[in-house]
Design a protein around this motif. Structure first.
Motif, mmCIF file in Angstrom:
data_model
loop_
_atom_site.group_PDB
_atom_site.id
_atom_site.type_symbol
_atom_site.label_atom_id
_atom_site.label_comp_id
_atom_site.label_asym_id
_atom_site.label_seq_id
_atom_site.Cartn_x
_atom_site.Cartn_y
_atom_site.Cartn_z
ATOM 1 N N ALA A 1 0.830 -1.207 0.000
ATOM 2 C CA ALA A 1 0.000 0.000 0.000
ATOM 3 C C ALA A 1 0.863 1.256 0.000
ATOM 4 C CB ALA A 1 -0.930 -0.005 1.209
ATOM 5 N N VAL A 2 1.959 1.221 0.756
ATOM 6 C CA VAL A 2 2.879 2.363 0.772
ATOM 7 C C VAL A 2 3.523 2.536 -0.599
ATOM 8 C CG1 VAL A 2 5.030 3.253 1.763
ATOM 9 C CG2 VAL A 2 3.326 2.182 3.244
ATOM 10 N N SER A 3 3.956 1.426 -1.190
ATOM 11 C CA SER A 3 4.606 1.487 -2.502
ATOM 12 C C SER A 3 3.657 2.005 -3.574
ATOM 13 C CB SER A 3 5.113 0.093 -2.881
ATOM 14 O OG SER A 3 5.700 0.099 -4.157
ATOM 15 N N ALA A 4 2.356 1.695 -3.447
ATOM 16 C CA ALA A 4 1.386 2.113 -4.457
ATOM 17 C C ALA A 4 1.198 3.622 -4.511
ATOM 18 C CB ALA A 4 0.045 1.428 -4.207
ATOM 19 N N VAL A 5 1.471 4.322 -3.404
ATOM 20 C CA VAL A 5 1.313 5.784 -3.380
ATOM 21 C C VAL A 5 2.657 6.495 -3.358
ATOM 22 C CG1 VAL A 5 -0.942 5.661 -2.270
ATOM 23 C CG2 VAL A 5 1.115 5.813 -0.853
ATOM 24 N N ASN A 6 3.723 5.760 -3.532
ATOM 25 C CA ASN A 6 5.071 6.324 -3.502
ATOM 26 C C ASN A 6 5.531 6.626 -4.930
ATOM 27 O OD1 ASN A 6 7.724 6.979 -3.079
ATOM 28 N ND2 ASN A 6 8.260 5.122 -1.955
ATOM 29 N N PRO A 7 5.712 7.905 -5.291
ATOM 30 C CA PRO A 7 6.148 8.213 -6.663
ATOM 31 C C PRO A 7 7.477 7.569 -7.044
ATOM 32 C CG PRO A 7 5.354 10.198 -5.570
ATOM 33 C CD PRO A 7 5.436 9.127 -4.515
ATOM 34 N N LEU A 8 8.320 7.290 -6.047
ATOM 35 C CA LEU A 8 9.605 6.660 -6.354
ATOM 36 C C LEU A 8 9.410 5.285 -6.979
ATOM 37 C CD1 LEU A 8 12.682 7.147 -6.033
ATOM 38 C CD2 LEU A 8 12.552 5.824 -3.924
ATOM 39 N N SER A 9 8.352 4.565 -6.570
ATOM 40 C CA SER A 9 8.084 3.244 -7.143
ATOM 41 C C SER A 9 7.799 3.343 -8.639
ATOM 42 C CB SER A 9 6.893 2.594 -6.435
ATOM 43 O OG SER A 9 7.187 2.322 -5.079
ATOM 44 N N TYR A 10 7.057 4.350 -9.046
ATOM 45 C CA TYR A 10 6.724 4.516 -10.460
ATOM 46 C C TYR A 10 7.953 4.969 -11.257
ATOM 47 C CZ TYR A 10 2.012 4.121 -8.647
ATOM 48 O OH TYR A 10 0.877 3.657 -8.020
ATOM 49 N N GLN A 11 8.798 5.764 -10.635
ATOM 50 C CA GLN A 11 10.030 6.164 -11.305
ATOM 51 C C GLN A 11 10.941 4.955 -11.510
ATOM 52 O OE1 GLN A 11 12.583 8.809 -9.080
ATOM 53 N NE2 GLN A 11 13.537 9.630 -10.918
ATOM 54 N N VAL A 12 11.084 4.115 -10.481
ATOM 55 C CA VAL A 12 11.921 2.919 -10.599
ATOM 56 C C VAL A 12 11.348 1.966 -11.640
ATOM 57 C CG1 VAL A 12 12.767 0.877 -9.384
ATOM 58 C CG2 VAL A 12 12.800 3.111 -8.251
ATOM 59 N N ASP A 13 10.037 1.788 -11.645
ATOM 60 C CA ASP A 13 9.408 0.889 -12.618
ATOM 61 C C ASP A 13 9.685 1.362 -14.048
ATOM 62 O OD1 ASP A 13 7.482 -1.422 -12.999
ATOM 63 O OD2 ASP A 13 6.423 0.153 -14.097
ATOM 64 N N ALA A 14 9.586 2.675 -14.260
ATOM 65 C CA ALA A 14 9.868 3.212 -15.593
ATOM 66 C C ALA A 14 11.342 3.015 -15.964
ATOM 67 C CB ALA A 14 9.498 4.697 -15.641
ATOM 68 N N LEU A 15 12.245 3.303 -15.040
ATOM 69 C CA LEU A 15 13.673 3.158 -15.320
ATOM 70 C C LEU A 15 14.032 1.699 -15.592
ATOM 71 C CD1 LEU A 15 15.187 5.549 -12.619
ATOM 72 C CD2 LEU A 15 15.003 5.959 -15.067
ATOM 73 N N ARG A 16 13.436 0.805 -14.821
ATOM 74 C CA ARG A 16 13.736 -0.624 -14.999
ATOM 75 C C ARG A 16 13.220 -1.112 -16.353
ATOM 76 N NH1 ARG A 16 12.408 -2.714 -9.645
ATOM 77 N NH2 ARG A 16 14.530 -2.134 -9.044
ATOM 78 N N GLY A 17 12.020 -0.695 -16.722
ATOM 79 C CA GLY A 17 11.487 -1.109 -18.012
ATOM 80 C C GLY A 17 12.267 -0.543 -19.179
ATOM 81 N N LEU A 18 12.720 0.718 -19.051
ATOM 82 C CA LEU A 18 13.440 1.355 -20.148
ATOM 83 C C LEU A 18 14.875 0.858 -20.271
ATOM 84 C CD1 LEU A 18 12.153 4.997 -19.585
ATOM 85 C CD2 LEU A 18 11.687 3.591 -21.597
ATOM 86 N N LEU A 19 15.553 0.671 -19.139
ATOM 87 C CA LEU A 19 16.962 0.281 -19.185
ATOM 88 C C LEU A 19 17.167 -1.216 -19.377
ATOM 89 C CD1 LEU A 19 18.529 2.508 -16.381
ATOM 90 C CD2 LEU A 19 19.000 2.638 -18.826
ATOM 91 N N LEU A 20 16.312 -2.025 -18.748
ATOM 92 C CA LEU A 20 16.509 -3.469 -18.769
ATOM 93 C C LEU A 20 15.543 -4.198 -19.688
ATOM 94 C CD1 LEU A 20 17.021 -4.145 -14.949
ATOM 95 C CD2 LEU A 20 18.730 -3.538 -16.663
ATOM 96 N N GLY A 21 14.457 -3.527 -20.072
ATOM 97 C CA GLY A 21 13.470 -4.179 -20.917
ATOM 98 C C GLY A 21 12.554 -5.110 -20.168
#
Length: 282
Positions: A230-250
């Protein structure tokens, strides 16, 4: 001796006076705003020319995270990462972490400008407060982007398998800047509430690690307890990491959702910081 009379205005062929030229029209506010945002951002980045020590010293911590934490947990294989080596999985999280650590204390600079009288001078200019905050926020984002480049170089030297697709790297830059802009505005907002550097330092240190550990930077959301999800779902850092992981690692990511959250978070941060900027200058 009498003064020479001023020359009369030129007359037209039929004897009528020629009309005076119209004064230049002022540019509309929506045209001036981007120029002032860019100007404020450039002023902030000029400070890097005089002191680059901050960028060098801040590169030490992410390097240690990758060298020690990343290498160790890659050997242990204790965290499920879907077949991705843990150090590869960790690298985007450390990029986001180092960017957040740069931005989250940006309010200290605003308080210093208040104490030195610079902020008061900025507020009496015609520049809207939103432009001041946006310029400073995106300057923090560009500083964080420089830090991200350092982390990417270190990760590449350690053998992290990342993409070098130019379009994906542009997406990485956008994610870093947007996330850092939000955290810089969060810092300015807190500064507008607490008004002192000591209190801001205490609050900043108190929230950075919960934000970091309450995200998917170190481990997948699937292994978190329900309350941490629940904390991760409202944490903007989680969405930033998800985007970086998808873009850099595929790896699988939710890029439209990630960028929508980052844009909305940055806009909300700019609005909140702008509303409290006047209180900070009193």
């Amino acid at each position: 001796m009498s003064a020479v009379p001023a020359a009369p205005p030129p007359a037209s062929a039929d004897g009528a006076r020629a009309p005076l030229p119209a004064p230049p029209r002022a540019r509309a506010g929506w045209r001036v705003l981007p120029a002032r945002i860019v100007a404020m951002c450039a002023v902030e980045l000029q400070k890097l020319r005089h002191d680059r020590t901050e960028l060098y010293t801040r590169a030490i911590q992410p390097a240690l995270w990758l060298l020690i934490f990343g290498e160790t947990f890659t050997r242990i294989r204790a965290i499920p990462t879907g077949g991705v080596p843990y150090i590869d999985y960790l690298a985007p999280g450390i990029i986001a972490q180092s960017a957040m650590f740069i931005a989250i204390f940006y309010g200290i600079q605003i308080i210093w400008e208040r104490d030195s009288g610079v902020l008061t001078k900025l507020l009496v200019t015609p520049t809207p407060r939103a432009a001041l905050v946006t310029g400073k926020a995106f300057a923090a984002g560009i500083k964080a982007l420089i830090q991200a480049v350092v982390v990417i170089v270190i990760a590449a030297l350690l053998g992290v398998a990342m993409t070098w697709n130019p379009l994906r790297l542009l997406g990485v830059a956008a994610a870093v800047i947007l996330g850092s802009a939000f955290f810089a505005c969060l810092s300015v907002t807190i500064a507008g509430i607490v008004l002192t550097r000591d209190r801001l330092m205490g609050i900043g240190q108190a929230i950075t690690m919960p934000l970091f550990f309450g995200s998917n930077a170190l481990y997948p959301v699937a292994v978190m307890p329900d309350w941490l999800r629940a904390v991760s779902a409202v944490n903007p850092l989680s969405y930033q990491v998800d985007a970086l992981r998808g873009l850099l690692l595929g790896t699988p990511a939710h890029l439209p959702l990630d960028f929508a959250v980052l844009v909305l978070a940055a806009a909300a941060g700019i609005t909140a910081a702008s509303s409290l900027l006047g209180r900070l200058a009193r």
